[in-house]
Design a protein around this motif. Structure first.
Motif: not given
Length: 122
Positions: A29, A49, A51, A97, A100
């Protein structure tokens, strides 16, 4: 996931340096950058991040350090400008992973690169 860090070296105060963190293997992530100076704890520098490519920085370093990503190369870069003597450290990239809210916490990252040394001289 595997991480390969490169780009460290010697630089004069006021100069610039770009570090690279090449990633391979499993997905994750977030990629974070950390640094550790002699006698000090490893501290968060910034990260991205995966993605969304949203970047985040340590407040004290924001403005001098810029993180970016090359999707085709699966590589994260960290541009460091206007370096000073206090930036001398071993710099690491890490992946995991990471949610946030934990993005600045080094314990949230499970895989670490080997580190690259940056020495800033006057």
């Amino acid at each position: 996931v595997q991480l390969q860090v490169s780009g460290g070296g010697f630089v004069q105060a006021g100069g610039s340096l770009r570090l690279s963190c090449a990633t391979s293997g499993s997905t994750f992530r977030a990629v974070g950058w950390f640094r550790q100076s002699p006698g000090r704890e490893r501290e968060f520098v910034g990260g991205i991040m995966w993605s969304t490519s949203a970047t985040f920085y340590a407040d004290l370093l924001k403005g001098r350090f810029t993180i970016s990503r090359d999707n085709a190369k699966n590589t994260v870069y960290r541009q460091m400008d206007n370096l000073n003597l206090e930036d001398t450290a071993v710099y690491y990239c890490a992946a995991g992973n990471v949610i946030y809210s934990s993005r600045r916490n080094r314990n949230a990252y499970t895989t670490w690169g080997q580190g690259t040394e940056v020495t800033v001289s006057s």
